[in-house]
Motif scaffolding. Structure first.
Motif, PDB file in Angstrom:
ATOM      1  N   ALA A 165       0.839  -1.207   0.000  1.00 12.21           N
ATOM      2  CA  ALA A 165       0.000   0.000   0.000  1.00 12.21           C
ATOM      3  C   ALA A 165       0.873   1.256   0.000  1.00 12.21           C
ATOM      4  O   ALA A 165       0.546   2.248  -0.669  1.00 12.21           O
ATOM      5  CB  ALA A 165      -0.930  -0.008   1.211  1.00 12.21           C
ATOM      6  N   LEU A 166       1.983   1.220   0.728  1.00 14.40           N
ATOM      7  CA  LEU A 166       2.927   2.342   0.713  1.00 14.40           C
ATOM      8  C   LEU A 166       3.538   2.527  -0.671  1.00 14.40           C
ATOM      9  O   LEU A 166       3.662   3.658  -1.163  1.00 14.40           O
ATOM     10  CB  LEU A 166       4.026   2.116   1.754  1.00 14.40           C
ATOM     11  N   ASN A 167       3.919   1.435  -1.315  1.00 12.70           N
ATOM     12  CA  ASN A 167       4.464   1.523  -2.674  1.00 12.70           C
ATOM     13  C   ASN A 167       3.468   2.221  -3.596  1.00 12.70           C
ATOM     14  O   ASN A 167       3.834   3.099  -4.384  1.00 12.70           O
ATOM     15  CB  ASN A 167       4.778   0.135  -3.228  1.00 12.70           C
ATOM     16  N   HIS A 168       2.210   1.849  -3.498  1.00 14.31           N
ATOM     17  CA  HIS A 168       1.173   2.449  -4.334  1.00 14.31           C
ATOM     18  C   HIS A 168       1.019   3.932  -4.002  1.00 14.31           C
ATOM     19  O   HIS A 168       0.896   4.770  -4.911  1.00 14.31           O
ATOM     20  CB  HIS A 168      -0.144   1.710  -4.122  1.00 14.31           C
ATOM     21  N   LEU A 169       1.045   4.264  -2.720  1.00 15.46           N
ATOM     22  CA  LEU A 169       0.929   5.658  -2.291  1.00 15.46           C
ATOM     23  C   LEU A 169       2.040   6.513  -2.903  1.00 15.46           C
ATOM     24  O   LEU A 169       1.806   7.641  -3.350  1.00 15.46           O
ATOM     25  CB  LEU A 169       0.981   5.718  -0.762  1.00 15.46           C
ATOM     26  N   ILE A 170       3.249   5.973  -2.936  1.00 14.06           N
ATOM     27  CA  ILE A 170       4.380   6.717  -3.501  1.00 14.06           C
ATOM     28  C   ILE A 170       4.192   6.936  -4.994  1.00 14.06           C
ATOM     29  O   ILE A 170       4.411   8.039  -5.522  1.00 14.06           O
ATOM     30  CB  ILE A 170       5.695   5.988  -3.191  1.00 14.06           C
ATOM     31  N   HIS A 171       3.793   5.900  -5.713  1.00 13.66           N
ATOM     32  CA  HIS A 171       3.557   6.048  -7.155  1.00 13.66           C
ATOM     33  C   HIS A 171       2.463   7.071  -7.449  1.00 13.66           C
ATOM     34  O   HIS A 171       2.522   7.757  -8.473  1.00 13.66           O
ATOM     35  CB  HIS A 171       3.168   4.699  -7.760  1.00 13.66           C
ATOM     36  N   GLN A 172       1.476   7.164  -6.558  1.00 16.36           N
ATOM     37  CA  GLN A 172       0.340   8.053  -6.782  1.00 16.36           C
ATOM     38  C   GLN A 172       0.490   9.386  -6.053  1.00 16.36           C
ATOM     39  O   GLN A 172      -0.434  10.210  -6.104  1.00 16.36           O
ATOM     40  CB  GLN A 172      -0.952   7.365  -6.304  1.00 16.36           C
ATOM     41  N   PHE A 173       1.622   9.616  -5.394  1.00 13.81           N
ATOM     42  CA  PHE A 173       1.783  10.814  -4.573  1.00 13.81           C
ATOM     43  C   PHE A 173       1.588  12.066  -5.433  1.00 13.81           C
ATOM     44  O   PHE A 173       2.184  12.185  -6.512  1.00 13.81           O
ATOM     45  CB  PHE A 173       3.164  10.822  -3.912  1.00 13.81           C
ATOM     46  N   PRO A 174       0.775  13.009  -4.986  1.00 15.97           N
ATOM     47  CA  PRO A 174       0.383  14.124  -5.849  1.00 15.97           C
ATOM     48  C   PRO A 174       1.402  15.260  -5.945  1.00 15.97           C
ATOM     49  O   PRO A 174       1.153  16.231  -6.666  1.00 15.97           O
ATOM     50  CB  PRO A 174      -0.907  14.623  -5.179  1.00 15.97           C
ATOM     51  N   LYS A 175       2.512  15.135  -5.250  1.00 17.39           N
ATOM     52  CA  LYS A 175       3.528  16.193  -5.243  1.00 17.39           C
ATOM     53  C   LYS A 175       4.881  15.578  -5.594  1.00 17.39           C
ATOM     54  O   LYS A 175       5.060  14.358  -5.461  1.00 17.39           O
ATOM     55  CB  LYS A 175       3.575  16.837  -3.855  1.00 17.39           C
ATOM     56  N   PRO A 176       5.839  16.365  -6.030  1.00 13.48           N
ATOM     57  CA  PRO A 176       7.155  15.800  -6.339  1.00 13.48           C
ATOM     58  C   PRO A 176       7.740  15.038  -5.152  1.00 13.48           C
ATOM     59  O   PRO A 176       7.809  15.562  -4.035  1.00 13.48           O
ATOM     60  CB  PRO A 176       7.993  17.040  -6.674  1.00 13.48           C
ATOM     61  N   TYR A 177       8.116  13.798  -5.403  1.00  8.80           N
ATOM     62  CA  TYR A 177       8.723  12.913  -4.407  1.00  8.80           C
ATOM     63  C   TYR A 177      10.083  12.554  -4.977  1.00  8.80           C
ATOM     64  O   TYR A 177      10.184  12.000  -6.072  1.00  8.80           O
ATOM     65  CB  TYR A 177       7.833  11.683  -4.220  1.00  8.80           C
ATOM     66  N   ILE A 178      11.128  12.907  -4.256  1.00  8.01           N
ATOM     67  CA  ILE A 178      12.506  12.751  -4.738  1.00  8.01           C
ATOM     68  C   ILE A 178      13.204  11.667  -3.920  1.00  8.01           C
ATOM     69  O   ILE A 178      13.219  11.729  -2.687  1.00  8.01           O
ATOM     70  CB  ILE A 178      13.277  14.075  -4.606  1.00  8.01           C
ATOM     71  N   ALA A 179      13.771  10.677  -4.593  1.00  3.35           N
ATOM     72  CA  ALA A 179      14.500   9.610  -3.917  1.00  3.35           C
ATOM     73  C   ALA A 179      15.990   9.763  -4.201  1.00  3.35           C
ATOM     74  O   ALA A 179      16.408   9.721  -5.358  1.00  3.35           O
ATOM     75  CB  ALA A 179      14.011   8.241  -4.385  1.00  3.35           C
ATOM     76  N   LEU A 180      16.787   9.958  -3.153  1.00  9.89           N
ATOM     77  CA  LEU A 180      18.242  10.061  -3.287  1.00  9.89           C
ATOM     78  C   LEU A 180      18.817   8.656  -3.120  1.00  9.89           C
ATOM     79  O   LEU A 180      19.109   8.199  -2.029  1.00  9.89           O
ATOM     80  CB  LEU A 180      18.804  11.020  -2.234  1.00  9.89           C
ATOM     81  N   MET A 181      18.979   7.965  -4.252  1.00 11.50           N
ATOM     82  CA  MET A 181      19.264   6.531  -4.270  1.00 11.50           C
ATOM     83  C   MET A 181      20.763   6.245  -4.267  1.00 11.50           C
ATOM     84  O   MET A 181      21.286   5.530  -5.111  1.00 11.50           O
ATOM     85  CB  MET A 181      18.583   5.900  -5.483  1.00 11.50           C
TER      86      MET A 181
END
Length: 382
Positions: free
Chosen positions: A114-130
């Motif tokens: 459910a968290l994975n889905h939330l991240i994909h659908q997040f309505p604002k820029p989500y930046i991952a420093l990988m």
């Protein structure tokens, strides 16, 4: 600018919900930016259930808060040690919970997906420093990012077949969308790739040199962040040319062999090829769980025509079967974790031991959902 900074600092507590992971997830707000730090460096920032719940609480709150316009996620490091964004889920917990019949195991996967889905659908820029290791669950919390930032230390992989599992956390969805049959190659072998290959395969967006990360993080943490555009610019102003893709030269071989209709056909194709790459790939596959390679190939092929939500529901079915078709120590997954992380003998006793022993009905059993549509734990995903 000082009054604006003081105003932002004054309202920090208003936008950070209470957290339960006892410091394993750290949250900060700087201006319009919400910053999440995975703070379990001694375990390569592997996710626990409490960490998943904290990330979910933060992102759910920030999605609805107009004061937060962007989110960035990073992994805490250890001085003098290689970097790690997130090495995945806590597989020792999986092993213990499966043997004990602990219901927290089911909760872990339901809430993680459910968290994975939330991240994909997040309505604002989500930046991952990988930076550093990004494996399994680490891919799950980064592949849905609007900006996936890589360094020369980035090491991406979905190595689940090595522990008798399959590439979950939406892996069916994002791997099946890689060019050609590279998704099957990554899924079955668990091959780790660097920044150049990740960008070529659509699993990363931008490259920065690791030496630039401290300045980027300092800018995110303490610089004036008054718009989502400014947050993104803090990263992009230090972007550089990505390194050459190490494995991209093998794409013709990857596509030739991994288009095979079955794992048995894949093995036959590789066995007939004298190229060193084919020999090495075959040797790698012979160490993996034959049954779970067959399940994984079927997963990738099915996911190619699915939405993310449907893929995650399928993966929730699959992971339930991984632990319950053969309960306890008889599970391929429990055995794989035992060999890798518990006894560390690196000698799993797969059942069946070879790909020739895998029957079609054994594979299909994994795809039979134990739930009705209305009763599925991820029924709300859209």
């Amino acid at each position: 600018m000082a009054p604006t900074r003081r105003f932002y600092e004054w309202r920090f507590d208003a936008v950070i919900p209470s957290l339960q992971s006892e410091g394993l997830v750290l949250a900060e707000v700087n201006g319009c930016l919400g910053l999440i730090t995975l703070n379990r460096p001694q375990a390569l920032n592997a996710l626990s259930l409490a960490m998943i719940r904290d990330m979910t609480a933060l992102l759910s709150a920030w999605a609805d808060d107009p004061r937060i316009q962007a989110v960035a996620v990073l992994g805490a490091g250890r001085e003098g040690k290689p970097a790690a964004f997130c090495a995945g889920g806590d597989i020792r917990f999986f092993h213990q919970a499966a043997l004990a019949g602990d219901d927290a195991l089911d909760a872990f996967f339901t809430e993680e997906y459910a968290l994975n889905h939330l991240i994909h659908q997040f309505p604002k820029p989500y930046i991952a420093l990988m930076d550093g290791v990004v494996m399994g669950g680490g891919m799950g919390i980064s592949q849905g990012a609007k900006l996936r930032v890589l360094t020369e230390h980035s090491k991406l992989a979905m190595p689940e077949t090595n522990i008798g599992l399959f590439p979950d956390v939406g892996g069916g969805w994002f791997l099946s969308r890689c060019p050609g049959h590279s998704g099957e190659w990554l899924a079955l072998t668990g091959q780790a790739i660097g920044a150049g290959d990740a960008i070529e395969l659509g699993l990363g967006d931008v490259f920065v040199k690791s030496g630039e990360l401290p300045a980027i993080i300092d800018g995110l943490r303490t610089g004036v962040q008054d718009s989502a555009e400014h947050v993104v610019a803090t990263v992009m102003e230090r972007a550089d040319l990505a390194p050459v893709a190490e494995h991209w030269a093998s794409r013709a071989l990857i596509n030739r062999h991994f288009k095979a209709e079955s794992v048995q056909a894949l093995f036959a194709s590789l066995e007939a090829d004298t190229d060193p790459w084919a020999r090495q790939t075959l040797a790698t596959l012979r160490k993996r769980s034959p049954l779970m390679m067959a399940v994984t190939l079927e997963q990738i092929r099915r996911a190619r025509g699915m939405s993310l939500a449907d893929d995650l529901r399928m993966e929730r079915d699959l992971v339930h079967r991984c632990f319950h078709l053969r309960p306890g120590a008889a599970s391929e997954t429990v055995e794989g974790i035992r060999a890798l992380a518990v006894d560390k003998d690196h000698a799993p006793k797969w059942n069946p031991a070879t790909i020739d022993g895998v029957r079609r009905e054994d594979v299909e059993a994994f795809f039979q959902s134990p739930w009705t549509v209305a009763g599925h734990p991820l029924r709300a995903l859209a």
